[in-house]
Design a protein around this motif. Structure first.
Motif, PDB file in Angstrom:
ATOM      1  N   UNK A 134       0.754  -1.265   0.132  1.00 39.41           N
ATOM      2  CA  UNK A 134       0.041  -0.200   0.190  1.00 39.41           C
ATOM      3  C   UNK A 134       1.002   1.269  -0.098  1.00 39.41           C
ATOM      4  N   UNK A 135       1.738   1.136   0.632  1.00 39.67           N
ATOM      5  CA  UNK A 135       2.675   2.377   0.703  1.00 39.67           C
ATOM      6  C   UNK A 135       3.657   2.619  -0.498  1.00 39.67           C
ATOM      7  N   UNK A 136       3.857   1.616  -1.457  1.00 37.72           N
ATOM      8  CA  UNK A 136       4.135   1.704  -2.725  1.00 37.72           C
ATOM      9  C   UNK A 136       3.486   2.373  -3.830  1.00 37.72           C
ATOM     10  N   UNK A 137       2.102   2.380  -3.436  1.00 38.30           N
ATOM     11  CA  UNK A 137       1.091   2.821  -4.471  1.00 38.30           C
ATOM     12  C   UNK A 137       1.398   4.310  -4.839  1.00 38.30           C
ATOM     13  N   UNK A 163      -3.789  -2.631  -0.638  1.00 38.88           N
ATOM     14  CA  UNK A 163      -3.369  -2.176  -1.638  1.00 38.88           C
ATOM     15  C   UNK A 163      -4.235  -1.422  -2.622  1.00 38.88           C
ATOM     16  N   UNK A 164      -5.312  -2.134  -2.708  1.00 42.19           N
ATOM     17  CA  UNK A 164      -6.638  -1.303  -3.600  1.00 42.19           C
ATOM     18  C   UNK A 164      -6.987  -0.249  -2.832  1.00 42.19           C
ATOM     19  N   UNK A 165      -7.288  -0.315  -1.235  1.00 42.28           N
ATOM     20  CA  UNK A 165      -7.359   0.901  -0.907  1.00 42.28           C
ATOM     21  C   UNK A 165      -6.479   2.148  -1.119  1.00 42.28           C
ATOM     22  N   UNK A 169      -7.920   5.553  -3.634  1.00 44.50           N
ATOM     23  CA  UNK A 169      -7.600   6.909  -2.950  1.00 44.50           C
ATOM     24  C   UNK A 169      -7.234   7.568  -4.137  1.00 44.50           C
ATOM     25  N   UNK A 170      -5.970   6.977  -4.612  1.00 42.96           N
ATOM     26  CA  UNK A 170      -5.389   8.055  -5.608  1.00 42.96           C
ATOM     27  C   UNK A 170      -6.152   8.201  -6.686  1.00 42.96           C
ATOM     28  N   UNK A 214     -15.539   7.320  -8.172  1.00 41.46           N
ATOM     29  CA  UNK A 214     -14.485   6.397  -8.816  1.00 41.46           C
ATOM     30  C   UNK A 214     -13.682   6.772 -10.147  1.00 41.46           C
ATOM     31  N   UNK A 215     -12.434   6.863 -10.073  1.00 43.10           N
ATOM     32  CA  UNK A 215     -11.350   7.107 -11.341  1.00 43.10           C
ATOM     33  C   UNK A 215     -11.663   8.619 -11.767  1.00 43.10           C
TER      34      UNK A 215
END
Length: 506
Positions: A134-137, A163-165, A169-170, A214-215
C-alpha cells in the motif's frame, strides 16, 4: 576446396528493411492483433524487447527506435520492495522513457502469496507486506500519472484489500491538471481471494468502501468555460471489477453518466461495451436501484458478467433495455432470486448465455455432481425459478449458444426453457444431467410433439459417463429429425465429449 575458399552465405534477415524487422519484433513481443484487442498481455512482452536488443547492434537500434515494443509496464511490487538497490524503480523509469508517446498497458501486481487469504479470513486487517504494498502505490502512480494521457489499459491485481485502498484513494482524487486518460480503453481491478466473497460481511472489516468519484483522477480537469465538452474517458470500453467494490452511486452517476454537483458533462456511458461484477461480499454489493442505474448508464453494453455478485435482494422499480447485449454470464449468488434480477433488464438480442453455480456453492467434481440426480430436483433452488421465468416470458428469442454448469432444477423446468429457445445451435452441459431429458421429443411440454431446439449443431457434455444417455436421446430425436442419427464425436481434454451434427436440416 579449402575452408578459406568457401563463400559465406549472406544473412538475409540482416538485409530486411527496418520497418519489416520492426513488424516481426512486434509479433514476437505482443503476439497477435487479437491478443492486443482483448488486452491479453503476452508473457514475453516484458522480457522479449531486451532479448531482441541484445542480439546485435542493428537489432538494438531497431528495437530502441520502435517505442511500441516497450509499451507493456508490468510493475511487480514484491520485486520493487525486495530489491534494495532500486533496480526495479530504475527499470520502470527506463521503460516509461523507451515507450515514448506510444499507448501503454499497465499491470500492477501486489500479490502477497498463499498466506494472505488466511490472514484476511482470520480478521487480521494489517500485515507488514500489505502495508508495504500500500505504501508503494503513491510512488508508483507518481511515475505513471504524468503519462496518463497515453494509458491504454490499467490492471491492478492483489490478493489483499489494503493495496486497493491505497490505489483507489489515488485514482478517486480529482487532479487539477492534465487532459486525463484520453486513450484508456480498459480498467480491470482483480482481488484474487475469491473465498472471502462468499461471506456476507466484507473482510477485512476496516475501510469497506473508498469514498469519492471512482476514477476521478483519470478524467482530467473540468473545463468550466466549455459547455460542450468531449466525453471524459472517451475510449473506455471495458470495466472489470473482480472482488473490488466501489461507491456504486457515484460510479453510475458521476463516472458513467458524468453528473457533478456543478455541471453535467458529456457522459461516458455510450462507450462501455463490456462490464464484469464478480465476487463481491453481500454487504458491499450495489442495491437494486444502483445496479439498474449502472446498466442504464451503459446502453451500448454487449457483454455482461455477474459472477457471485449483482444487486442485493429486492424487486426492480423499472426495467432497463439492453438491445445490444449479446453475451451474458451469470453465476448464482448466495442470496437473492435470480428471476428478480432477470426481470430488471430486457436483452432481446442475446446470442450467448452461460448459467452456473458458483464455485463455493457447489464444490464438487462433475463426476460427483450427478450421483443423486434422480432424487435431488431442488424445486426451491434458484435455477428452477430462473428457468421457469425465462421460459414463461420468452426472454431470449434469438439465443444461439447456451452453457449450463452444475445447474440443478427439475426436468420440467429444463423442458420449459429448452422449448423457449428454438434458435439454439450450440449447447454445453457441464454436470447438468437433467437437461439431457429436456431434449427428448416426447417431453416437450409446450407443443406435445416435435424436437426441442431443432437447429442444434453441437452438444458438449461432461462427465464422460453421460455419453450413453446422450446417445439414447439422439436416437429419439432422429425419429423426428433424421440428421440427428448421424454425428461426429470428439474426446475432450476436460473428460467429456463434443457431438457435432450436420448444420442443415433434412
Amino acid at each position: 576446396m579449402s575452408v578459406s575458399d568457401q563463400v559465406p552465405h549472406p544473412c538475409f534477415i540482416a538485409k530486411l528493411p527496418a520497418e519489416t524487422l520492426s513488424h516481426i519484433f512486434m509479433l514476437a513481443v505482443h503476439g497477435s492483433l487479437k491478443q492486443r484487442e482483448t488486452y491479453e498481455i503476452a508473457p514475453q512482452s516484458v522480457t522479449m524487447p531486451d532479448v531482441l536488443a541484445l542480439v546485435n547492434r542493428h537489432w538494438k537500434s531497431v528495437a530502441l527506435s520502435d517505442t511500441r515494443l516497450w509499451s507493456t509496464l508490468v510493475i511487480d511490487l514484491h520485486k520493487m520492495i525486495c530489491n534494495k538497490t532500486g533496480v526495479g524503480w530504475r527499470w520502470l523509469t527506463t521503460m516509461i522513457r523507451r515507450s515514448g508517446k506510444s499507448s501503454v498497458d499497465i499491470i500492477i501486481k501486489a500479490q502477497q502469496g498463499a498466506a494472505s487469504g488466511y490472514e484476511e479470513w482470520g480478521y487480521r486487517d494489517f500485515t507488514p507486506t500489505m502495508c508495504r504494498y500500500a505504501d508503494c502505490m503513491p510512488a508508483v502512480f507518481n511515475l505513471l500519472f504524468p503519462e496518463m494521457y497515453r494509458w491504454r489499459s490499467l490492471d491492478i491485481i492483489s490478493d489483499t484489500w489494503m493495496p486497493f485502498c491505497s490505489a483507489l484513494y489515488l485514482l478517486n482524487e480529482r487532479r487539477t491538471e492534465g487532459p486525463g486518460a484520453l486513450r484508456l480503453e480498459s480498467i480491470k481491478l482483480t482481488r484474487t481471494n475469491d473465498t472471502l466473497s462468499f461471506f456476507w460481511h466484507f473482510r477485512p472489516r476496516f475501510i469497506q468502501t473508498v469514498e469519492g468519484t471512482p476514477f476521478a483522477a483519470l478524467m482530467g480537469t473540468d473545463l468550466q468555460d466549455d459547455p460542450v465538452q468531449s466525453p471524459r474517458l472517451p475510449k473506455l470500453r471495458n470495466i472489470f471489477l473482480y472482488g473490488v467494490h466501489l461507491n456504486w452511486t457515484a460510479f453510475h452517476l458521476s463516472t458513467l453518466l458524468g453528473e457533478t454537483p456543478t455541471q453535467s458533462l458529456t457522459p461516458v456511458r455510450h462507450c462501455i461495451q463490456s462490464l464484469e461484477l464478480s465476487h463481491h461480499s453481500g454487504e458491499v454489493r450495489p442495491t437494486f436501484d444502483e445496479f439498474l442505474g449502472i446498466l442504464k448508464a451503459c446502453p451500448s453494453l454487449q457483454h455482461l458478467v455477474l459472477r457471485a455478485s449483482g444487486p442485493l435482494p429486492g424487486r426492480p422499480s423499472y426495467q432497463v433495455s439492453l438491445p445490444l447485449l449479446q453475451r451474458l454470464h451469470y453465476e448464482f449468488p448466495q442470496v437473492g432470486d435470480p428471476a428478480e434480477l432477470f426481470s430488471g433488464f430486457h436483452a432481446p438480442n442475446l446470442i450467448k448465455l452461460s448459467i452456473g453455480e458458483s464455485f463455493i456453492r457447489k464444490q464438487l467434481t462433475y463426476e460427483d455432481d450427478d450421483e443423486d440426480d434422480d432424487e435431488d430436483d431442488d424445486e426451491d433452488g434458484p435455477a428452477n425459478s430462473l428457468l421457469r421465468y425465462c421460459a414463461s416470458r420468452h426472454l431470449f428469442p434469438n439465443l444461439q449458444e447456451l452453457s449450463l454448469n452444475r445447474v440443478t432444477a427439475p426436468v420440467e423446468a429444463f423442458c420449459l426453457f429448452m422449448a423457449s429457445v428454438p434458435t439454439l445451435r450450440h449447447l454445453s452441459l457441464l454436470g447438468t444431467p437433467k437437461a439431457l431429458q429436456a431434449l427428448t421429443p416426447v417431453q416437450d411440454p409446450l407443443t406435445g410433439s416435435g424436437v426441442p431446439c431443432p437447429d442444434l449443431e453441437s452438444i458438449k457434455i461432461l462427465p464422460r459417463r453421460k455419453k450413453i444417455d446422450l446417445v439414447d436421446v439422439l436416437r429419439e430425436r432422429s425419429k423426428y429429425t433424421p440428421r440427428f442419427a448421424e454425428w461426429q464425436c470428439c474426446d475432450l481434454m476436460s473428460d467429456g465429449f463434443m457431438f457435432y451434427f450436420e448444420d442443415n436440416k433434412s
